[in-house]
Motif scaffolding. Structure first.
Motif, PDB file in Angstrom:
ATOM      1  N   ALA A 205       9.079  10.922   6.669  1.00 12.55           N
ATOM      2  CA  ALA A 205       9.660   9.732   7.469  1.00 12.55           C
ATOM      3  C   ALA A 205       8.930   9.841   8.871  1.00 12.55           C
ATOM      4  CB  ALA A 205      11.202  10.439   8.056  1.00 12.55           C
ATOM      5  N   GLU A 206       8.048   8.795   8.678  1.00 11.13           N
ATOM      6  CA  GLU A 206       6.938   8.518   9.447  1.00 11.13           C
ATOM      7  C   GLU A 206       6.668   7.231   9.870  1.00 11.13           C
ATOM      8  OE1 GLU A 206       4.388  11.488   7.814  1.00 11.13           O
ATOM      9  OE2 GLU A 206       3.671  10.111   6.239  1.00 11.13           O
ATOM     10  N   ALA A 207       5.420   6.878  10.770  1.00  7.71           N
ATOM     11  CA  ALA A 207       4.934   5.754  10.998  1.00  7.71           C
ATOM     12  C   ALA A 207       3.595   5.883  10.508  1.00  7.71           C
ATOM     13  CB  ALA A 207       5.064   5.297  12.483  1.00  7.71           C
ATOM     14  N   ARG A 208       3.232   5.020   9.697  1.00  8.38           N
ATOM     15  CA  ARG A 208       1.688   5.057   9.123  1.00  8.38           C
ATOM     16  C   ARG A 208       0.775   4.073   9.706  1.00  8.38           C
ATOM     17  NH1 ARG A 208       3.192   6.790   2.671  1.00  8.38           N
ATOM     18  NH2 ARG A 208       4.181   8.891   3.158  1.00  8.38           N
ATOM     19  N   PRO A 209      -0.201   4.199  10.125  1.00  8.52           N
ATOM     20  CA  PRO A 209      -1.067   3.189  10.540  1.00  8.52           C
ATOM     21  C   PRO A 209      -1.966   2.535   9.514  1.00  8.52           C
ATOM     22  CG  PRO A 209      -2.229   5.000  11.150  1.00  8.52           C
ATOM     23  CD  PRO A 209      -0.637   5.417  10.593  1.00  8.52           C
ATOM     24  N   ARG A 210      -1.868   1.200   9.704  1.00 11.66           N
ATOM     25  CA  ARG A 210      -2.937   0.632   8.823  1.00 11.66           C
ATOM     26  C   ARG A 210      -3.709  -0.522   9.415  1.00 11.66           C
ATOM     27  NH1 ARG A 210      -0.396  -3.778   6.097  1.00 11.66           N
ATOM     28  NH2 ARG A 210       1.887  -3.795   6.236  1.00 11.66           N
ATOM     29  N   ALA A 211      -4.742  -0.964   8.918  1.00 12.91           N
ATOM     30  CA  ALA A 211      -5.414  -2.094   9.341  1.00 12.91           C
ATOM     31  C   ALA A 211      -4.790  -3.500   9.091  1.00 12.91           C
ATOM     32  CB  ALA A 211      -7.046  -2.314   8.875  1.00 12.91           C
ATOM     33  N   ALA A 212      -5.032  -4.381  10.010  1.00 10.87           N
ATOM     34  CA  ALA A 212      -4.135  -5.719   9.738  1.00 10.87           C
ATOM     35  C   ALA A 212      -4.988  -6.786  10.135  1.00 10.87           C
ATOM     36  CB  ALA A 212      -2.886  -5.659   9.685  1.00 10.87           C
TER      37      ALA A 212
ATOM     38  N   HIS B 230       1.811  -0.256  12.014  1.00 10.36           N
ATOM     39  CA  HIS B 230       2.343   0.755  11.650  1.00 10.36           C
ATOM     40  C   HIS B 230       3.476   0.384  10.604  1.00 10.36           C
ATOM     41  CE1 HIS B 230       0.218   2.109  15.334  1.00 10.36           C
ATOM     42  NE2 HIS B 230      -0.003   3.419  14.667  1.00 10.36           N
ATOM     43  N   ASP B 231       3.496   0.959   9.523  1.00  9.56           N
ATOM     44  CA  ASP B 231       4.692   1.031   8.522  1.00  9.56           C
ATOM     45  C   ASP B 231       5.471   2.221   8.755  1.00  9.56           C
ATOM     46  OD1 ASP B 231       3.381  -1.510   7.404  1.00  9.56           O
ATOM     47  OD2 ASP B 231       2.688  -0.221   6.011  1.00  9.56           O
ATOM     48  N   ALA B 232       6.932   1.734   8.994  1.00 12.39           N
ATOM     49  CA  ALA B 232       7.881   2.625   8.872  1.00 12.39           C
ATOM     50  C   ALA B 232       8.237   3.261   7.433  1.00 12.39           C
ATOM     51  CB  ALA B 232       9.385   2.309   9.740  1.00 12.39           C
TER      52      ALA B 232
ATOM     53  N   PRO C  83       0.859  -1.439  -0.069  1.00 14.89           N
ATOM     54  CA  PRO C  83      -0.247  -0.015   0.019  1.00 14.89           C
ATOM     55  C   PRO C  83       0.822   1.324  -0.074  1.00 14.89           C
ATOM     56  CG  PRO C  83      -0.221  -1.352   2.265  1.00 14.89           C
ATOM     57  CD  PRO C  83       0.562  -2.035   1.134  1.00 14.89           C
ATOM     58  N   GLN C  84       2.001   1.162   0.511  1.00 14.67           N
ATOM     59  CA  GLN C  84       2.902   2.350   0.681  1.00 14.67           C
ATOM     60  C   GLN C  84       3.401   2.677  -0.869  1.00 14.67           C
ATOM     61  OE1 GLN C  84       2.261   4.196   3.184  1.00 14.67           O
ATOM     62  NE2 GLN C  84       1.524   2.635   4.572  1.00 14.67           N
TER      63      GLN C  84
END
Length: 415
Positions: free
Chosen positions: A388-395, A406-408, A233-234
């Motif tokens: 440069a961040e942590a992005r939340p996503r459902a899993a 969270h994806d770095a 997704p990123q």
């Protein structure tokens, strides 16, 4: 094992009205007529113990010597008669002891008989493990045997613990239970240590081999499909608006990212350490049609050993490439160098915060990273940090629970 004198009927009544311990059974026969059957020089002491529970205590010498004058005086002072003569049997009426019979034929009326058994550890199993019981003495008199052990029940044989009367002939139920708890806890601690030692060896072995080609081939061959078949997704979020050019897909796996990029006009070099993964990716590209397969070059390589060509790519995407820190920094420096001016570096990984969730069965904290850590390794004069961040996503975790991970995400553009 309780070894009793060989008097007819004694063993059959043991635990009913033939007793041995004033602390265990004294209350039940308080104030009754109690006969203490001498089986050792400690009999006078035993009679005095039972005298605390009843004024009607007799000491039967049976076949033991008469008390010494000073001991006889002490017994007399406590009102404990001494009965001579061998005891030949018990007198039982119905289901109750009513007396003992002497060798002379005399019957002495009693409500309970007390005898001190010799407490012998049942050691056949332990002897087979080379653990032998030792004699236990009281005032120089052997009163039984027990297996030597430490405070937590540990014996001289590693992994063997004992508790209760086998380790302490004086232990009552409550102390035996406590000793059993102590031994069980010690056993559990030992097993935990063994499990942890084994897990540590396995952990080190996994780290040493998990990044090798053989390990990845085995992983891919173990299942028909490893990944979902959907692009990361990123990558979709960051590359959808980029002008297509030359892309390097690092760790391309079964090809979902490479196919997605090629479908949008990118010329893709898809690199993976596993030939099995590359074969699957090529098959997916061929099945996608629209000339997608012609826009992808599938390359088997370990980029730690074979760096990509410097200054060649407009996009370098490395999704979830987790390595030990020294290898990670070296590899990512090589990936950054592979970008042409104005090229985009996209690195995505599992954020360390995910270790607090149920997302990961495998736990390798040193291989997790934050995007900020990666950004700090880039020269600010040569790179523009876009994100440069942590992005939340459902899993969904391995047990089927809905969670948030969270994806770095590092997005950087070469100046």
């Amino acid at each position: 094992m309780d070894e009793l004198p060989e008097i007819p009927g004694l063993a059959q009544r043991f635990g009913h009205d033939v007793l041995h311990c004033p602390y265990c059974h004294g209350w039940e026969v308080r104030d009754q007529r109690i006969g203490v059957l001498a089986s050792s020089p400690l009999a006078a002491h035993q009679a005095n113990l039972w005298r605390q529970w009843s004024p009607h205590v007799l000491l039967f010498l049976d076949k033991t010597p008469a008390p010494a004058p000073d001991e006889a005086e002490r017994l007399a002072a406590r009102g404990i008669p001494v009965v001579d003569g061998a005891v030949t049997g018990l007198v039982v009426t119905g289901d109750a002891l009513t007396g003992v019979q002497l060798e002379s034929g005399e019957v002495v009326t009693l409500d309970a008989v007390v005898v001190a058994p010799r407490f012998t550890a049942r050691g056949l199993l332990l002897e087979s493990l080379d653990l032998k019981a030792v004699d236990v003495e009281r005032d120089g008199i052997v009163v039984g045997s027990q297996v030597p052990a430490g405070p937590n029940g540990a014996t001289a044989v590693p992994g063997v613990y004992v508790a209760g009367n086998v380790a302490d002939i004086h232990a009552q139920v409550v102390t035996s239970a406590a000793a059993g708890l102590a031994a069980a806890s010690a056993i559990n601690f030992e097993l935990i240590a063994e499990d942890t030692d084994a897990a540590t060896v396995d952990y080190r072995q996994r780290i040493a081999t998990m990044f090798e080609q053989a390990a990845w081939e085995e992983r891919y061959r173990s299942r028909p499909t490893i990944w979902s078949g959907n692009p990361n997704p990123q990558l979709v979020a960051e590359a959808a608006e980029l002008t297509p050019g030359r892309a390097l897909d690092v760790g391309s796996g079964e090809g979902a990212d490479a196919v997605w990029l090629a479908a949008r006009g990118w010329q893709v070099t898809a690199v993976d350490i596993s030939t099995t993964a590359l074969e699957r990716g090529a098959a997916h590209a061929a099945a996608a049609g629209d000339g997608i397969a012609e826009r992808i070059t599938w390359t088997q390589a370990d980029l730690r050993e074979t760096p990509p060509e410097s200054g060649r790519y407009d996009l370098v995407s490395a999704q979830f490439m987790h390595l030990p820190p020294p290898q990670r920094r070296e590899l990512y420096a090589r990936l950054a160098a592979a970008l042409a001016p104005d090229g985009t570096l996209l690195i995505v990984g599992h954020h360390p915060a995910d270790l607090r969730t149920s997302a990961h069965r495998m736990h390798f904290p040193e291989m997790m990273f934050t995007a900020e850590e990666l950004a700090a390794d880039l020269d600010a004069d040569q790179w523009q940090i876009v994100a440069a961040e942590a992005r939340p996503r459902a899993a969904v975790d391995p047990d089927g629970r809905d969670i948030t991970i969270h994806d770095a995400v590092l997005v950087a553009r070469r100046r």
